[in-house]
Design a protein around this motif. Structure first.
Motif, PDB file in Angstrom:
ATOM      1  N   LEU A 168      37.944  34.768  48.441  1.00  0.00           N
ATOM      2  CA  LEU A 168      38.341  36.118  48.823  1.00  0.00           C
ATOM      3  C   LEU A 168      39.208  36.102  50.075  1.00  0.00           C
ATOM      4  O   LEU A 168      40.153  36.893  50.206  1.00  0.00           O
TER       5      LEU A 168
ATOM      6  N   VAL B 218      42.561  35.570  48.821  1.00  0.00           N
ATOM      7  CA  VAL B 218      43.078  36.725  48.083  1.00  0.00           C
ATOM      8  C   VAL B 218      43.625  37.776  49.037  1.00  0.00           C
ATOM      9  O   VAL B 218      44.711  38.336  48.831  1.00  0.00           O
TER      10      VAL B 218
ATOM     11  N   CYS C 120      32.495  40.565  43.953  1.00  0.00           N
ATOM     12  CA  CYS C 120      33.662  40.038  44.668  1.00  0.00           C
ATOM     13  C   CYS C 120      34.906  40.049  43.792  1.00  0.00           C
ATOM     14  O   CYS C 120      36.033  40.002  44.299  1.00  0.00           O
ATOM     15  N   LEU C 121      34.716  40.094  42.477  1.00  0.00           N
ATOM     16  CA  LEU C 121      35.861  40.126  41.567  1.00  0.00           C
ATOM     17  C   LEU C 121      36.662  41.413  41.714  1.00  0.00           C
ATOM     18  O   LEU C 121      37.816  41.480  41.287  1.00  0.00           O
TER      19      LEU C 121
ATOM     20  N   VAL D 260      39.814  40.814  43.563  1.00  0.00           N
ATOM     21  CA  VAL D 260      40.771  40.069  42.751  1.00  0.00           C
ATOM     22  C   VAL D 260      41.433  41.005  41.739  1.00  0.00           C
ATOM     23  O   VAL D 260      42.662  41.010  41.565  1.00  0.00           O
TER      24      VAL D 260
ATOM     25  N   THR E 136      43.865  43.357  43.401  1.00  0.00           N
ATOM     26  CA  THR E 136      45.112  42.692  43.780  1.00  0.00           C
ATOM     27  C   THR E 136      46.010  42.461  42.562  1.00  0.00           C
ATOM     28  O   THR E 136      47.226  42.664  42.619  1.00  0.00           O
ATOM     29  N   VAL E 137      45.402  42.043  41.448  1.00  0.00           N
ATOM     30  CA  VAL E 137      46.176  41.812  40.223  1.00  0.00           C
ATOM     31  C   VAL E 137      46.761  43.121  39.696  1.00  0.00           C
ATOM     32  O   VAL E 137      47.937  43.187  39.293  1.00  0.00           O
TER      33      VAL E 137
ATOM     34  N   GLN F 105      46.964  33.560  47.095  1.00  0.00           N
ATOM     35  CA  GLN F 105      46.173  34.620  46.483  1.00  0.00           C
ATOM     36  C   GLN F 105      45.741  34.244  45.073  1.00  0.00           C
ATOM     37  O   GLN F 105      44.610  34.525  44.652  1.00  0.00           O
TER      38      GLN F 105
ATOM     39  N   GLY G 241      41.943  33.702  43.919  1.00  0.00           N
ATOM     40  CA  GLY G 241      41.355  34.417  42.790  1.00  0.00           C
ATOM     41  C   GLY G 241      40.621  33.493  41.846  1.00  0.00           C
ATOM     42  O   GLY G 241      39.537  33.814  41.346  1.00  0.00           O
TER      43      GLY G 241
ATOM     44  N   VAL H  21      37.335  32.523  43.454  1.00  0.00           N
ATOM     45  CA  VAL H  21      36.355  33.607  43.330  1.00  0.00           C
ATOM     46  C   VAL H  21      35.738  33.608  41.925  1.00  0.00           C
ATOM     47  O   VAL H  21      34.528  33.764  41.757  1.00  0.00           O
TER      48      VAL H  21
END
Length: 336
Positions: free
Chosen positions: A136, A139, A260-261, A264, A267-268, A282, A286, A289
């Protein structure tokens, strides 16, 4: 339901919750850029979800008599606390730093389970937390704006503690002797959260006209009301419901790592929908993670048959919490 089937269903729901929570940022950022204050977006999100869940609250009105402390605690910590502390921290420290500290919650959950509840945790769960937090950090590119502000760090830590409260309180109510419907907990949590956030956000000063116009999503005009509808129905109602049920099928520590995903996913989605391109660190972060979440979810609590999760039949209720978090320049669940 067979234990493995229940765990698989719980993992699927946890992933759905992470996707729903993670998608709040790409809808919230255009509204903020169109003229809404971030706290007003948070208030609209929670208040709108509370309105949608109002029939559920009425159906489970007996919970006000049976478990008032649980409902108030969930609203104060899991809904309002995470978001209020997170946004307060953003005024003093960089987004990436605040987000990373908030997502220390899975590690804090492990500490709660091990040292407060005095229940053993597996090495796999601990390793998953370490990998997830490290990934993270990549990320959110925490190094890009690292500054030290004691008050800001304490506020971000407050958000992390409130997120721990989200998982711990979600674990309550599964006792067969006095079961509590998770939907009722969510409904009243949103109502209590709305009351608290009304004082903090002061929505009477909001630019309401923004909701009648359009917001820009990487060059594409999107109706503001449609974006708000996504935030309320998908990123809040659906996210909380799937999260609550998933944690009751998994465990606080596993659900915390899977959560925590959300960063990710946020961000995606910002990359795909808002044109915020990902850097190599990043992408690598990811993947780390994902590996951490996989390792944690594959672990089985030690002596599970002899030491069931306190207050839960199978596990717990998962944000952030709910919370609106901002990552890669976009707001995501503070979040509460």
């Amino acid at each position: 339901m067979h234990a493995s089937q229940g765990r698989s269903a719980g993992l699927g729901l946890a992933l759905a919750s992470a996707f729903a929570f993670g998608g709040s940022g790409v809808a919230a950022k255009p509204l903020i850029e169109a003229g809404l204050d971030p706290l007003h977006v948070v208030w609209l999100r929670v208040a709108g979800a509370a309105l949608v869940m109002l029939p559920v609250a009425w159906r489970h009105r007996d919970l006000l008599r049976r478990r008032p402390a649980l409902l108030a605690g969930f609203g104060l910590l899991a809904v309002a606390g995470v978001q209020a502390f997170y946004f307060a921290s953003l005024s003093r420290i960089p987004v990436g730093v605040a987000l990373l500290i908030e997502y220390l919650a899975p590690a804090l959950v492990l500490g709660w389970v091990r040292f407060v509840q005095r229940r053993p945790v597996t090495r796999a769960a601990a390793l998953g937390v370490v990998l997830a937090v490290g990934g993270l950090a990549c990320v959110v590119q925490v190094w890009s704006g690292l500054t030290f502000d004691l008050l800001g760090l304490l506020l971000a830590l407050g958000a992390a503690c409130c997120q721990v409260g989200y998982f711990v309180l979600s674990d309550q109510g599964g006792d067969e002797s006095d079961p509590v419907d998770p939907l009722g907990v969510i409904a009243y949590g949103l109502l209590f959260g709305t009351l608290v956030l009304t004082v903090v956000a002061r929505p009477w000063g909001m630019e309401w006209s923004v909701l009648g116009g359009a917001a820009d999503m990487d060059g594409t005009a999107a109706p503001a009301w449609l974006l708000l509808g996504w935030i309320v129905l998908i990123a809040t109602v659906l996210a909380y419901v799937t999260g609550v049920v998933s944690v009751r099928r998994l465990s606080p520590q596993v659900a915390g790592v899977v959560a925590c995903l959300e960063a990710v996913i946020a961000t995606v989605l910002a990359w795909v929908l808002l044109g915020e391109h990902l850097a190599a660190p990043q992408i690598i972060g990811g993947v780390v993670v994902l590996v951490g979440a996989f390792i944690a979810q594959s672990s089985t609590p030690k002596a599970a048959s002899a030491q069931p999760v306190a207050g839960a039949g199978a596990a717990t209720l998962a944000a952030g919490p709910p919370d609106d978090r901002e990552t890669a320049g976009s707001v995501d669940r503070a979040e509460a």
